[in-house]
Design a protein around this motif. Structure first.
Motif, PDB file in Angstrom:
ATOM      1  N   ASP A  58      -4.046 -11.082  -9.145  1.00  0.00           N
ATOM      2  CA  ASP A  58      -4.080  -9.729  -9.691  1.00  0.00           C
ATOM      3  C   ASP A  58      -2.895  -9.665 -10.390  1.00  0.00           C
ATOM      4  O   ASP A  58      -3.128  -8.638 -11.600  1.00  0.00           O
ATOM      5  CB  ASP A  58      -4.151  -8.622  -8.346  1.00  0.00           C
TER       6      ASP A  58
ATOM      7  N   THR B 167       1.714   1.916  -3.540  1.00  0.00           N
ATOM      8  CA  THR B 167       0.434   2.001  -4.519  1.00  0.00           C
ATOM      9  C   THR B 167      -0.275   3.169  -4.066  1.00  0.00           C
ATOM     10  O   THR B 167      -1.294   3.654  -4.630  1.00  0.00           O
ATOM     11  CB  THR B 167      -0.282   0.985  -4.896  1.00  0.00           C
ATOM     12  N   ARG B 168       0.312   3.837  -3.232  1.00  0.00           N
ATOM     13  CA  ARG B 168      -0.556   4.959  -2.588  1.00  0.00           C
ATOM     14  C   ARG B 168      -0.983   6.253  -3.688  1.00  0.00           C
ATOM     15  O   ARG B 168      -2.279   6.527  -3.282  1.00  0.00           O
ATOM     16  CB  ARG B 168       0.238   5.472  -1.334  1.00  0.00           C
TER      17      ARG B 168
ATOM     18  N   TRP C 121      -3.824   2.437 -10.144  1.00  0.00           N
ATOM     19  CA  TRP C 121      -4.384   1.008 -10.136  1.00  0.00           C
ATOM     20  C   TRP C 121      -4.308   0.787  -8.640  1.00  0.00           C
ATOM     21  O   TRP C 121      -3.393   0.857  -7.668  1.00  0.00           O
ATOM     22  CB  TRP C 121      -3.676  -0.007 -10.962  1.00  0.00           C
ATOM     23  N   PRO C 122      -5.319  -0.162  -7.978  1.00  0.00           N
ATOM     24  CA  PRO C 122      -5.384  -0.751  -6.699  1.00  0.00           C
ATOM     25  C   PRO C 122      -4.340  -1.524  -6.445  1.00  0.00           C
ATOM     26  O   PRO C 122      -3.709  -2.355  -7.307  1.00  0.00           O
ATOM     27  CB  PRO C 122      -6.827  -1.474  -6.617  1.00  0.00           C
ATOM     28  N   THR C 123      -3.942  -1.600  -5.010  1.00  0.00           N
ATOM     29  CA  THR C 123      -2.985  -2.537  -4.697  1.00  0.00           C
ATOM     30  C   THR C 123      -3.554  -3.944  -4.725  1.00  0.00           C
ATOM     31  O   THR C 123      -4.505  -4.194  -4.546  1.00  0.00           O
ATOM     32  CB  THR C 123      -2.787  -2.421  -3.198  1.00  0.00           C
ATOM     33  N   HIS C 124      -2.461  -4.838  -5.222  1.00  0.00           N
ATOM     34  CA  HIS C 124      -2.800  -6.238  -5.682  1.00  0.00           C
ATOM     35  C   HIS C 124      -3.190  -6.747  -4.406  1.00  0.00           C
ATOM     36  O   HIS C 124      -2.471  -7.092  -3.295  1.00  0.00           O
ATOM     37  CB  HIS C 124      -1.721  -6.667  -6.346  1.00  0.00           C
ATOM     38  N   LYS C 125      -4.411  -7.822  -4.123  1.00  0.00           N
ATOM     39  CA  LYS C 125      -4.663  -8.449  -2.972  1.00  0.00           C
ATOM     40  C   LYS C 125      -4.198  -9.885  -3.194  1.00  0.00           C
ATOM     41  O   LYS C 125      -4.176 -10.649  -2.033  1.00  0.00           O
ATOM     42  CB  LYS C 125      -6.143  -8.505  -2.854  1.00  0.00           C
TER      43      LYS C 125
ATOM     44  N   ASP D  89       0.754  -1.239   0.147  1.00  0.00           N
ATOM     45  CA  ASP D  89      -0.137   0.003   0.010  1.00  0.00           C
ATOM     46  C   ASP D  89       0.923   1.240  -0.111  1.00  0.00           C
ATOM     47  O   ASP D  89       0.433   2.350  -0.716  1.00  0.00           O
ATOM     48  CB  ASP D  89      -0.951  -0.123   1.296  1.00  0.00           C
TER      49      ASP D  89
ATOM     50  N   ASN E 223      -6.460   8.633  -8.223  1.00  0.00           N
ATOM     51  CA  ASN E 223      -5.536   7.560  -7.826  1.00  0.00           C
ATOM     52  C   ASN E 223      -6.050   6.970  -6.564  1.00  0.00           C
ATOM     53  O   ASN E 223      -7.132   7.317  -6.242  1.00  0.00           O
ATOM     54  CB  ASN E 223      -3.946   8.175  -7.705  1.00  0.00           C
ATOM     55  N   ASN E 224      -5.095   6.120  -5.832  1.00  0.00           N
ATOM     56  CA  ASN E 224      -5.651   5.788  -4.700  1.00  0.00           C
ATOM     57  C   ASN E 224      -5.937   6.585  -3.500  1.00  0.00           C
ATOM     58  O   ASN E 224      -6.621   6.107  -2.439  1.00  0.00           O
ATOM     59  CB  ASN E 224      -4.916   4.586  -4.143  1.00  0.00           C
TER      60      ASN E 224
END
Length: 182
Positions: A51, A38-39, A43-47, A35, A165-166
């Motif tokens: 992903d 990717t803050r 694109w979202p943080t991969h879980k 996190d 963004n995130n």
């Protein structure tokens, strides 16, 4: 422009290459699941590793088209995958491209992003015929701006509320360099 696609490139310390599906675990572990990394990304943080596999499959499909530019960044001495760099937008009508990158947190502060970007910029200016390369960053992430300055990019200004963004909808600082300025 005369597109050449994502060709293998090398700098002093880095190998820039196409992703392979075998890169999914390293991508997930080294940056995509963090996190903090990717803050400020779009694109979202991969879980999960799935992903990362999905993103890599997007790249594998994209490599079929010459205007697609997306490199895995690998350390030459250890072959460790540390991030990625891409041309996130290609504008044929103005011979310009927008560059973006992400580097894993444990590799920050070593100058890897500017080194990878400079290697790519040389090829894009000299072989593809790009006239302008630009990059944007969330104004709350000034370290990205310093990397852009190291590349010789000039600050153009802040574009208010221009990106999501995130963190939500954010202001972005834009930097660019023209072929004639190298």
């Amino acid at each position: 422009m005369k597109h050449i696609g994502t060709i293998a490139l090398n700098s002093k310390r880095l190998a820039l290459r196409r992703f392979t599906i075998d890169d999914a675990e390293a991508m997930f572990t080294n940056w995509a699941s963090d996190d903090n990394v990717t803050r400020y990304l779009t694109w979202p943080t991969h879980k999960s590793i799935d992903d990362s596999k999905q993103f890599i499959n997007f790249c594998l499909d994209g490599y079929k088209d010459l205007p697609f530019y997306n490199w895995a960044i690998e350390l030459k001495d250890t072959h460790e995958l540390i991030g990625s760099i891409s041309m996130v937008n290609v504008y044929e009508d103005t011979c310009s491209m927008e560059m973006g990158w992400v580097i894993g947190k444990k590799y920050w502060g070593n100058g890897y992003a500017p080194e990878a970007a400079e290697c790519i910029m040389n090829v894009l200016f000299d072989e593809v015929g790009v006239n302008c390369i630009f990059a944007k960053h969330d104004t709350n992430n000034p370290k990205s701006g310093r990397a852009m300055q190291k590349l010789g990019m000039k600050f153009e200004g802040v574009i208010r509320q221009c990106n999501r963004n995130n963190q939500g909808i954010v202001d972005c600082a834009r930097y660019s360099i023209l072929k004639s300025e190298r």
